[in-house]
Design a protein around this motif. Structure first.
Motif, mmCIF file in Angstrom:
data_model
loop_
_atom_site.group_PDB
_atom_site.id
_atom_site.type_symbol
_atom_site.label_atom_id
_atom_site.label_comp_id
_atom_site.label_asym_id
_atom_site.label_seq_id
_atom_site.Cartn_x
_atom_site.Cartn_y
_atom_site.Cartn_z
ATOM 1 N N SER A 182 17.933 -9.772 12.802
ATOM 2 C CA SER A 182 19.365 -9.972 12.613
ATOM 3 C C SER A 182 19.763 -9.451 11.237
ATOM 4 C CB SER A 182 19.745 -11.441 12.765
ATOM 5 O OG SER A 182 19.077 -12.222 11.797
ATOM 6 N N GLY A 183 21.055 -9.351 11.030
ATOM 7 C CA GLY A 183 21.528 -8.800 9.772
ATOM 8 C C GLY A 183 21.667 -7.289 9.895
ATOM 9 N N ASP A 184 21.253 -6.569 8.884
ATOM 10 C CA ASP A 184 21.310 -5.115 8.933
ATOM 11 C C ASP A 184 20.338 -4.579 9.985
ATOM 12 O OD1 ASP A 184 21.674 -4.763 5.326
ATOM 13 O OD2 ASP A 184 23.146 -5.166 6.904
ATOM 14 N N SER A 185 20.721 -3.478 10.580
ATOM 15 C CA SER A 185 19.886 -2.897 11.629
ATOM 16 C C SER A 185 18.610 -2.290 11.051
ATOM 17 C CB SER A 185 20.665 -1.814 12.376
ATOM 18 O OG SER A 185 19.828 -1.169 13.308
ATOM 19 N N VAL A 186 17.515 -2.455 11.800
ATOM 20 C CA VAL A 186 16.249 -1.807 11.434
ATOM 21 C C VAL A 186 15.819 -0.848 12.515
ATOM 22 C CG1 VAL A 186 15.489 -3.691 9.946
ATOM 23 C CG2 VAL A 186 14.887 -3.709 12.372
ATOM 24 N N SER A 187 16.752 -0.472 13.381
ATOM 25 C CA SER A 187 16.399 0.374 14.515
ATOM 26 C C SER A 187 15.895 1.747 14.082
ATOM 27 C CB SER A 187 17.599 0.527 15.459
ATOM 28 O OG SER A 187 18.686 1.142 14.788
ATOM 29 N N SER A 188 16.163 2.159 12.868
ATOM 30 C CA SER A 188 15.707 3.459 12.380
ATOM 31 C C SER A 188 14.432 3.371 11.561
ATOM 32 C CB SER A 188 16.804 4.109 11.517
ATOM 33 O OG SER A 188 17.964 4.351 12.268
ATOM 34 N N TYR A 189 13.796 2.218 11.537
ATOM 35 C CA TYR A 189 12.668 2.003 10.622
ATOM 36 C C TYR A 189 11.419 1.502 11.317
ATOM 37 C CZ TYR A 189 16.337 2.448 7.164
ATOM 38 O OH TYR A 189 17.378 2.914 6.417
ATOM 39 N N THR A 190 10.312 1.725 10.636
ATOM 40 C CA THR A 190 9.015 1.244 11.104
ATOM 41 C C THR A 190 8.955 -0.277 11.039
ATOM 42 O OG1 THR A 190 7.842 3.253 10.452
ATOM 43 C CG2 THR A 190 6.547 1.225 10.538
ATOM 44 N N MET A 191 8.365 -0.858 12.068
ATOM 45 C CA MET A 191 8.108 -2.300 12.100
ATOM 46 C C MET A 191 6.603 -2.521 12.170
ATOM 47 S SD MET A 191 11.089 -3.692 11.978
ATOM 48 C CE MET A 191 10.692 -5.395 12.410
ATOM 49 N N GLY A 192 6.144 -3.510 11.439
ATOM 50 C CA GLY A 192 4.724 -3.800 11.429
ATOM 51 C C GLY A 192 4.438 -5.248 11.769
ATOM 52 N N TRP A 193 3.192 -5.482 12.154
ATOM 53 C CA TRP A 193 2.695 -6.843 12.378
ATOM 54 C C TRP A 193 1.473 -7.049 11.503
ATOM 55 C CZ3 TRP A 193 4.660 -10.850 15.266
ATOM 56 C CH2 TRP A 193 5.728 -10.555 16.119
ATOM 57 N N PHE A 194 1.435 -8.194 10.878
ATOM 58 C CA PHE A 194 0.324 -8.584 10.028
ATOM 59 C C PHE A 194 -0.096 -9.994 10.403
ATOM 60 C CE2 PHE A 194 0.255 -5.228 6.765
ATOM 61 C CZ PHE A 194 1.438 -4.585 7.061
ATOM 62 N N ARG A 195 -1.236 -10.398 9.894
ATOM 63 C CA ARG A 195 -1.671 -11.764 10.116
ATOM 64 C C ARG A 195 -2.464 -12.257 8.910
ATOM 65 N NH1 ARG A 195 -6.175 -10.750 14.922
ATOM 66 N NH2 ARG A 195 -7.713 -9.634 13.642
ATOM 67 N N ARG A 196 -2.439 -13.577 8.754
ATOM 68 C CA ARG A 196 -3.208 -14.200 7.682
ATOM 69 C C ARG A 196 -3.995 -15.353 8.279
ATOM 70 N NH1 ARG A 196 -0.213 -15.858 2.374
ATOM 71 N NH2 ARG A 196 -0.786 -13.745 1.760
ATOM 72 N N ALA A 197 -5.300 -15.194 8.261
ATOM 73 C CA ALA A 197 -6.191 -16.257 8.725
ATOM 74 C C ALA A 197 -6.453 -17.223 7.573
ATOM 75 C CB ALA A 197 -7.491 -15.660 9.221
ATOM 76 N N PRO A 198 -6.850 -18.445 7.860
ATOM 77 C CA PRO A 198 -7.122 -19.417 6.798
ATOM 78 C C PRO A 198 -8.133 -18.870 5.805
ATOM 79 C CG PRO A 198 -7.086 -20.498 8.922
ATOM 80 C CD PRO A 198 -7.007 -19.022 9.203
ATOM 81 N N GLY A 199 -7.781 -18.913 4.532
ATOM 82 C CA GLY A 199 -8.690 -18.486 3.485
ATOM 83 C C GLY A 199 -8.814 -16.992 3.319
ATOM 84 N N LYS A 200 -7.990 -16.236 4.021
ATOM 85 C CA LYS A 200 -8.084 -14.774 3.937
ATOM 86 C C LYS A 200 -6.763 -14.163 3.485
ATOM 87 C CE LYS A 200 -11.719 -14.170 7.385
ATOM 88 N NZ LYS A 200 -12.155 -13.407 8.600
ATOM 89 N N TYR A 201 -6.829 -12.895 3.094
ATOM 90 C CA TYR A 201 -5.621 -12.180 2.731
ATOM 91 C C TYR A 201 -4.867 -11.767 3.994
ATOM 92 C CZ TYR A 201 -7.618 -11.747 -1.942
ATOM 93 O OH TYR A 201 -8.142 -12.010 -3.188
ATOM 94 N N ARG A 202 -3.597 -11.465 3.788
ATOM 95 C CA ARG A 202 -2.797 -10.937 4.882
ATOM 96 C C ARG A 202 -3.347 -9.573 5.278
ATOM 97 N NH1 ARG A 202 3.620 -11.617 4.483
ATOM 98 N NH2 ARG A 202 2.792 -13.648 3.885
ATOM 99 N N GLU A 203 -3.555 -9.358 6.567
ATOM 100 C CA GLU A 203 -4.145 -8.113 7.027
ATOM 101 C C GLU A 203 -3.279 -7.448 8.077
ATOM 102 O OE1 GLU A 203 -7.999 -8.977 8.680
ATOM 103 O OE2 GLU A 203 -7.165 -9.790 10.525
ATOM 104 N N PHE A 204 -3.396 -6.157 8.122
ATOM 105 C CA PHE A 204 -2.627 -5.337 9.045
ATOM 106 C C PHE A 204 -3.126 -5.523 10.470
ATOM 107 C CE2 PHE A 204 -0.201 -1.753 10.430
ATOM 108 C CZ PHE A 204 -1.018 -0.966 11.240
ATOM 109 N N VAL A 205 -2.195 -5.649 11.413
ATOM 110 C CA VAL A 205 -2.524 -5.714 12.830
ATOM 111 C C VAL A 205 -2.125 -4.410 13.519
ATOM 112 C CG1 VAL A 205 -2.076 -6.885 15.022
ATOM 113 C CG2 VAL A 205 -2.285 -8.219 12.905
#
Length: 128
Positions: free
Chosen positions: A25-48
């Motif tokens: 919502s808000g400004d459109s992101v339809s022209s931009y890359t979207m990513g998914w990441f995850r953070r497991a307990p005790g770990k850094y955020r990692e790229f999915v």
């Protein structure tokens, strides 16, 4: 400003599937890359994985390749992460993010710092 809200997380048995959603919502992101990441307990955020602006290009981390599919519907301002054959090590908080650096690019960032907007995350727990 861009607001991202993830949903669809939960508790699932190993081997099961989940479909995570990211509502924009808000400004459109339809022209931009979207990513998914995850953070497991005790770990850094990692790229999915990530998807380019028109949905024609995706890239996945090796840990989920073949089990994950990212899609987007720009008309509905939503993108999805479908995860199949879930493993206990997939347990994490999952975040969607928007990279608004360059519009209509095929570049798919893999580093959290490349993304400017983030959702609050949705918890995924996989039991063995």
């Amino acid at each position: 400003q861009v607001q991202l809200v993830e949903s669809g997380g939960g508790l699932v048995q190993a081997g099961g599937s989940l479909r995570l959603s990211c509502a924009v919502s808000g400004d459109s992101v339809s022209s931009y890359t979207m990513g998914w990441f995850r953070r497991a307990p005790g770990k850094y955020r990692e790229f999915v994985g990530a998807i380019n602006w028109n949905g024609r290009r995706t890239f996945y981390d090796a840990s989920v390749k073949g089990r994950a599919t990212i899609s987007r519907d720009n008309a509905k301002n939503v993108n999805h992460l479908q995860m199949n054959k879930l493993l206990p090590e997939d347990t994490a908080v999952y975040y969607c993010a928007a990279d608004i650096t360059y519009p209509e690019t095929d570049y798919l960032g893999r580093v959290p710092d490349e993304y400017e907007y983030w959702g609050q995350g949705t918890q995924v727990a996989v039991s063995s």
